[in-house]
Design a protein around this motif. Structure first.
Motif, PDB file in Angstrom:
ATOM      1  N   ILE A  42       0.865  -1.310  -0.020  1.00 31.69           N
ATOM      2  CA  ILE A  42       0.135   0.094  -0.077  1.00 31.69           C
ATOM      3  C   ILE A  42       0.821   1.183   0.022  1.00 31.69           C
ATOM      4  CG2 ILE A  42      -1.698   1.258   1.288  1.00 31.69           C
ATOM      5  CD1 ILE A  42      -2.615  -1.372   2.465  1.00 31.69           C
ATOM      6  N   TYR A  43       0.626   2.204  -0.881  1.00 29.24           N
ATOM      7  CA  TYR A  43       1.177   3.534  -1.073  1.00 29.24           C
ATOM      8  C   TYR A  43       0.493   4.695  -0.188  1.00 29.24           C
ATOM      9  CZ  TYR A  43       4.343   1.052  -4.206  1.00 29.24           C
ATOM     10  OH  TYR A  43       5.200  -0.010  -4.683  1.00 29.24           O
ATOM     11  N   ASN A  44       0.904   5.079   0.876  1.00 20.05           N
ATOM     12  CA  ASN A  44       0.111   5.554   1.899  1.00 20.05           C
ATOM     13  C   ASN A  44       0.552   7.056   2.327  1.00 20.05           C
ATOM     14  OD1 ASN A  44      -1.615   5.054   4.550  1.00 20.05           O
ATOM     15  ND2 ASN A  44       0.415   4.963   5.430  1.00 20.05           N
ATOM     16  N   VAL A  45      -0.369   7.698   2.842  1.00 21.46           N
ATOM     17  CA  VAL A  45      -0.332   8.986   3.753  1.00 21.46           C
ATOM     18  C   VAL A  45      -1.145   8.785   4.922  1.00 21.46           C
ATOM     19  CG1 VAL A  45      -0.231  11.552   4.162  1.00 21.46           C
ATOM     20  CG2 VAL A  45       0.819  10.443   1.901  1.00 21.46           C
ATOM     21  N   PRO A  46      -0.699   8.556   6.059  1.00 25.06           N
ATOM     22  CA  PRO A  46      -1.580   8.433   7.074  1.00 25.06           C
ATOM     23  C   PRO A  46      -2.461   9.458   7.580  1.00 25.06           C
ATOM     24  CG  PRO A  46       0.599   8.019   8.006  1.00 25.06           C
ATOM     25  CD  PRO A  46       0.865   8.511   6.662  1.00 25.06           C
ATOM     26  N   GLY A  47      -3.680   9.464   8.328  1.00 22.70           N
ATOM     27  CA  GLY A  47      -4.273  10.388   8.923  1.00 22.70           C
ATOM     28  C   GLY A  47      -5.848   9.716   9.153  1.00 22.70           C
ATOM     29  N   ILE A  48      -6.370  10.651   9.770  1.00 20.25           N
ATOM     30  CA  ILE A  48      -7.791  10.106  10.268  1.00 20.25           C
ATOM     31  C   ILE A  48      -8.609  10.131   9.000  1.00 20.25           C
ATOM     32  CG2 ILE A  48      -9.993  11.045  11.335  1.00 20.25           C
ATOM     33  CD1 ILE A  48      -8.489  12.661  13.534  1.00 20.25           C
ATOM     34  N   PRO A  49      -9.284   8.975   8.735  1.00 24.70           N
ATOM     35  CA  PRO A  49      -9.702   7.881   9.491  1.00 24.70           C
ATOM     36  C   PRO A  49      -8.898   6.418   9.125  1.00 24.70           C
ATOM     37  CG  PRO A  49     -11.241   7.645   7.794  1.00 24.70           C
ATOM     38  CD  PRO A  49     -10.134   8.917   7.356  1.00 24.70           C
ATOM     39  N   ILE A  50      -7.652   6.715   8.637  1.00 27.05           N
ATOM     40  CA  ILE A  50      -7.048   5.367   7.931  1.00 27.05           C
ATOM     41  C   ILE A  50      -5.774   5.201   8.567  1.00 27.05           C
ATOM     42  CG2 ILE A  50      -8.424   5.318   5.691  1.00 27.05           C
ATOM     43  CD1 ILE A  50      -4.866   6.754   5.717  1.00 27.05           C
ATOM     44  N   THR A  51      -5.424   6.098   9.741  1.00 28.02           N
ATOM     45  CA  THR A  51      -4.191   5.785  10.261  1.00 28.02           C
ATOM     46  C   THR A  51      -3.922   4.391  10.739  1.00 28.02           C
ATOM     47  OG1 THR A  51      -4.446   8.290  11.267  1.00 28.02           O
ATOM     48  CG2 THR A  51      -2.379   6.720  12.097  1.00 28.02           C
ATOM     49  N   ASP A  52      -4.930   3.713  11.391  1.00 31.14           N
ATOM     50  CA  ASP A  52      -4.689   2.474  11.972  1.00 31.14           C
ATOM     51  C   ASP A  52      -4.958   1.419  10.838  1.00 31.14           C
ATOM     52  OD1 ASP A  52      -4.412   3.156  14.597  1.00 31.14           O
ATOM     53  OD2 ASP A  52      -6.392   2.852  15.271  1.00 31.14           O
ATOM     54  N   LEU A  53      -5.407   1.965   9.802  1.00 28.03           N
ATOM     55  CA  LEU A  53      -5.608   0.669   8.606  1.00 28.03           C
ATOM     56  C   LEU A  53      -4.179   0.616   8.250  1.00 28.03           C
ATOM     57  CD1 LEU A  53      -7.217  -1.014   6.994  1.00 28.03           C
ATOM     58  CD2 LEU A  53      -7.872   1.156   5.632  1.00 28.03           C
ATOM     59  N   GLY A  54      -3.344   1.550   7.929  1.00 21.85           N
ATOM     60  CA  GLY A  54      -2.004   1.441   7.470  1.00 21.85           C
ATOM     61  C   GLY A  54      -1.240   0.753   8.519  1.00 21.85           C
ATOM     62  N   THR A  92      -5.348   7.375   1.261  1.00 23.60           N
ATOM     63  CA  THR A  92      -5.341   8.686   1.875  1.00 23.60           C
ATOM     64  C   THR A  92      -6.545   9.004   2.748  1.00 23.60           C
ATOM     65  OG1 THR A  92      -7.085   9.767   0.205  1.00 23.60           O
ATOM     66  CG2 THR A  92      -4.753   9.353  -0.725  1.00 23.60           C
ATOM     67  N   VAL A  93      -6.142  10.124   3.375  1.00 21.22           N
ATOM     68  CA  VAL A  93      -7.344  10.584   4.398  1.00 21.22           C
ATOM     69  C   VAL A  93      -8.438  11.248   3.431  1.00 21.22           C
ATOM     70  CG1 VAL A  93      -5.635  10.917   6.063  1.00 21.22           C
ATOM     71  CG2 VAL A  93      -6.286  12.938   4.477  1.00 21.22           C
ATOM     72  N   SER A  94      -9.256  11.818   4.256  1.00 17.32           N
ATOM     73  CA  SER A  94     -10.439  12.538   3.465  1.00 17.32           C
ATOM     74  C   SER A  94      -9.956  13.801   2.640  1.00 17.32           C
ATOM     75  CB  SER A  94     -11.708  12.769   4.349  1.00 17.32           C
ATOM     76  OG  SER A  94     -11.835  11.855   5.654  1.00 17.32           O
ATOM     77  N   ALA A  95     -10.954  14.582   2.426  1.00 17.18           N
ATOM     78  CA  ALA A  95     -11.237  15.694   1.326  1.00 17.18           C
ATOM     79  C   ALA A  95      -9.664  15.820   0.810  1.00 17.18           C
ATOM     80  CB  ALA A  95     -11.921  16.943   2.256  1.00 17.18           C
ATOM     81  N   PRO A  96      -8.902  16.744   1.733  1.00 21.45           N
ATOM     82  CA  PRO A  96      -7.579  17.307   0.975  1.00 21.45           C
ATOM     83  C   PRO A  96      -6.587  16.027   0.585  1.00 21.45           C
ATOM     84  CG  PRO A  96      -7.647  17.694   3.311  1.00 21.45           C
ATOM     85  CD  PRO A  96      -8.938  17.080   3.256  1.00 21.45           C
ATOM     86  N   GLY A  97      -6.612  15.053   1.319  1.00 21.03           N
ATOM     87  CA  GLY A  97      -5.781  13.867   0.966  1.00 21.03           C
ATOM     88  C   GLY A  97      -6.351  13.159  -0.173  1.00 21.03           C
ATOM     89  N   PHE A  98      -7.606  13.034  -0.142  1.00 22.10           N
ATOM     90  CA  PHE A  98      -8.172  12.441  -1.339  1.00 22.10           C
ATOM     91  C   PHE A  98      -8.035  13.375  -2.520  1.00 22.10           C
ATOM     92  CE2 PHE A  98     -12.079  13.423  -3.845  1.00 22.10           C
ATOM     93  CZ  PHE A  98     -12.246  12.446  -4.550  1.00 22.10           C
ATOM     94  N   LEU A  99      -8.226  14.541  -2.400  1.00 19.67           N
ATOM     95  CA  LEU A  99      -7.769  15.524  -3.764  1.00 19.67           C
ATOM     96  C   LEU A  99      -6.408  15.485  -4.290  1.00 19.67           C
ATOM     97  CD1 LEU A  99     -10.225  18.763  -2.958  1.00 19.67           C
ATOM     98  CD2 LEU A  99     -10.458  17.037  -4.644  1.00 19.67           C
ATOM     99  N   ASN A 100      -5.267  15.188  -3.288  1.00 14.77           N
ATOM    100  CA  ASN A 100      -4.090  15.247  -3.449  1.00 14.77           C
ATOM    101  C   ASN A 100      -3.808  13.812  -4.354  1.00 14.77           C
ATOM    102  OD1 ASN A 100      -3.453  17.683  -2.329  1.00 14.77           O
ATOM    103  ND2 ASN A 100      -2.658  16.576  -0.428  1.00 14.77           N
TER     104      ASN A 100
END
Ligand code: ADP
Ligand code: TPW
Ligand code: MG
Length: 591
Positions: A42-54, A92-100
């Motif tokens: 998985i290529y990832n950037v952590p943050g709510i709500p997926i930190t723990d998923l990583g 990715t995380v929601s809104a800004p992470g998603f858009l990135n």
């Protein structure tokens, strides 16, 4: 995973019917569903709500590569998709992470590379009522136009089927990007583990072979039969298909010259006697039959028409593509072969043998002679020792390095840096060149280099314009953190296209296309524990690259390039719109 562990302990030995059942949850079902389908990175950037998923994915044995910016994680996932034929996963995380991450998803779709963007999202009820949740955004609707398919997972019991759909959508037919929306609350949903396991779906034959119809093959052979000056164009769809042996057989049995598009370089070695790369203008203009193999007649091939292609109507096209709609997109296709590259090429080889297609010896000799002459002209320029270095001097060195170490993967972006490296550095092996792709996107370099190193374990050399590098440069920290065998070579000409631009207002601001001169990008790599080198001559460059390849240490070589050596927009300056008043207004524009 403590959940199942503790439940099992309580269950152990008792055998009682009402003992607590083993449980699982949304987090672990996502991980299990990916792993069941052979997806382990998985290529990832952590943050709510997926930190723990990583975290849990890592704990469950997946490789989780955390980036500094989602766009780079997304590019890495897409390149992993190109290299492996399995969808690369970006999380990715929601809104800004998603858009990135969305830019990379759109880029993957444009390039026909399979990728799944998994983004956490906030509370559905609040999003739908626009009540202002943390990172609120209707991500599913926004993603849809940028990918092949977009799905939302509302319940843990749907995870298995949703991931299966996402995988099949990404890799079947024309590959592309898929969006998967994961509401945070769903991840915590608990299920009975045995019931949960039953919901998982293993995707059977995710990219089914598609054989071309016999009459379509016969039609193509008819066209080949009439060819006097045939040409095979190999595209990155052919590289993706991994039918390397069949492609070589088609080329060598037919005796046709072949022209590799940039990421198809290496399917057959660039040094192959039938390679027409150095006689590109000649073959495009004079060929009478062109076989397109996993390549589109888009802007990169001048849409298959115009001056570059010689007199109008002088060609007949055979096109191999998995996507029927690609046919006639720009010009008439005399013989469409809809199917996967491997099946179509095999069918052509068979048909060719039956119908006795003979190699066009005279034409091949003409093409070969032209290519040799052009390469000879180039050879002298590649040996110059000018200081500051021009592109040829620096690329002469890299050409030699790649000849000596053909197992190295080349990543390449920039304008002049891209165009010159593409034509100068020979690639010997399939899928050993990754670049800006169909859009010519800047910033793919570090993500591509990281994915190439992770997916193949090979040495990677990323040849980057200084501007291109700036779009993704912070990922040198990621390269150091995972200790990847990546050597970044920056062609530092102090700017975009050139480093000698002027501010035409006469004011103090720098020109729009220049950067801080002689910037020490090498120190960025040193800041994170990697090796940095600032080189000014071909000899210094050669030494630094060879050291990097031998040591496999993260390295950044800052190569000083003459700020006046480049051309505006590299080879595609003609695509710039022209202002009729500029010449009169700005005396400098006349230079
Ligand atoms: P290039 O830029 O190298 O010319 P393109 O990205 O324009 O290549 O074209 C790639 C083409 O390959 C696309 O039209 C895509 O549908 C097609 N393609 C992708 N995978 C396969 C495959 N496995 N078999 C056949 N065609 C494929
Ligand atoms: C996402 C436009 C095309 S090439 C380029 C830019 C900004 C940089 C060229 O300079 P570089 O190379 O890299 O230093 P060189 O050798 O010519 O000096 N934003 C995106 N993609 C693109 N393609 C651009 C802008 C562009
Ligand atoms: Mg530059």
């Amino acid at each position: 995973m403590t959940l199942s562990g503790s439940a099992q302990d309580m269950d152990a030995g008792t055998g009682e019917a009402d003992a607590p059942k083993e449980q699982t949850d949304g987090f672990h079902l996502v991980i299990d569903a990916l792993k069941l389908n052979g997806i382990n990175t998985i290529y990832n950037v952590p943050g709510i709500p997926i930190t723990d998923l990583g975290r849990y994915a890592q704990a469950q044995g997946m490789r989780v590569i955390s980036f500094r910016h989602e766009q780079n994680a997304g590019y890495a996932a897409s390149v992993a998709g190109f290299l492996t034929k399995k969808p690369g996963i970006c999380m990715t995380v929601s809104a800004p992470g998603f858009l990135n991450g969305l830019t990379a998803l759109a880029n993957a779709t444009t390039n026909c590379w399979p990728m799944i963007l998994i983004s956490g999202s906030s509370e559905r009820e609040i999003v739908d009522l626009a009540q202002g949740d943390y990172e609120e955004m209707d991500q599913l609707s926004i993603a849809r136009p940028f990918c092949k398919a977009a799905y939302r997972l509302n319940h843990a019991e749907d995870i298995g089927i949703a991931i299966a759909r996402a995988i099949r959508s990404a890799v079947s037919g024309r590959p592309g990007g898929v969006y998967l929306d994961i509401p945070g609350a769903m991840l915590g949903e608990v299920m009975d583990a045995a019931e949960g396991a039953k919901t998982l779906v293993e995707v059977i034959d995710p990219a089914a072979r598609q054989r071309p119809a016999p009459d379509a093959v016969a039609r193509a052979i008819d066209v080949m039969k009439g060819a006097e000056r045939p040409l095979i164009i190999l595209g990155k769809g052919a590289a993706y298909d991994q039918s390397d042996d069949q492609i070589r057989e088609l080329v060598e049995k037919s005796g046709y010259p072949f022209l590799p598009m940039s990421m198809a370089k290496g399917l057959l070695p660039d040094t192959h006697p039938q390679c027409a790369a150095a006689a590109r203008s000649l073959v495009l203009k004079d060929a009478d039959v062109v076989i397109m193999v996993g390549a589109r007649l888009n802007w990169l091939l001048s849409h298959g028409k115009g001056r570059q292609w010689g007199a109008a109507g002088n060609k007949r096209f055979i096109q191999i593509d998995i996507d029927a709609e690609e046919m006639d997109s720009n010009v008439e296709i005399a013989a469409p072969l809809v199917g996967d590259v491997g099946s179509c090429v095999s069918a052509l080889i068979e048909g060719m043998e039956d119908r006795g297609i003979a190699p066009p010896k005279e034409w091949l000799d003409t093409v070969h002679a032209k290519a040799e002459a052009n390469m000879e002209k180039m050879a002298a320029r590649l040996q110059n020792n000018n200081v500051p270095m021009d592109y040829h001097a620096a690329l002469g060195v890299l050409k030699q390095v790649f000849t000596e170490q053909p197992d190295t993967i080349l990543v390449n972006e920039g304008a002049n840096t891209l165009d010159m490296a593409r034509s100068i550095v020979n690639i010997q092996k399939p899928r050993h060149r990754i670049d800006v792709g169909t859009w010519g996107v800047m910033g793919i370099g570090m993500g591509a280099a990281i994915a190439a190193a992770i997916e193949t374990g090979k040495n990677v050399v990323a040849v980057e314009g200084d501007s291109a590098f700036g779009f993704c440069g912070m990922e040198v920290e990621t390269i150091c953190r995972y200790n990847l065998p990546v050597c970044v070579v920056i062609f530092n000409n102090n700017g975009i296209y050139r480093g000698d631009g002027e501010n035409w207002s006469g004011g103090d601001d720098p020109a729009t296309t220049v950067f801080v001169p002689d910037a020490r990008y090498d120190k960025m790599m040193e800041a994170f524990g990697g090796v940095g080198a600032w080189v000014k001559t071909p000899d210094e460059l050669r030494r630094a690259v060879n050291e990097a390849l031998a040591s496999r240490k993260p390295t950044l070589i800052n190569a000083a390039i003459d700020p006046a050596a480049g051309k505006e927009s590299g080879n595609i300056g003609n695509l710039n719109p022209q202002s009729v008043v500029a010449q009169a207004r700005y005396p400098q524009a006349r230079k």
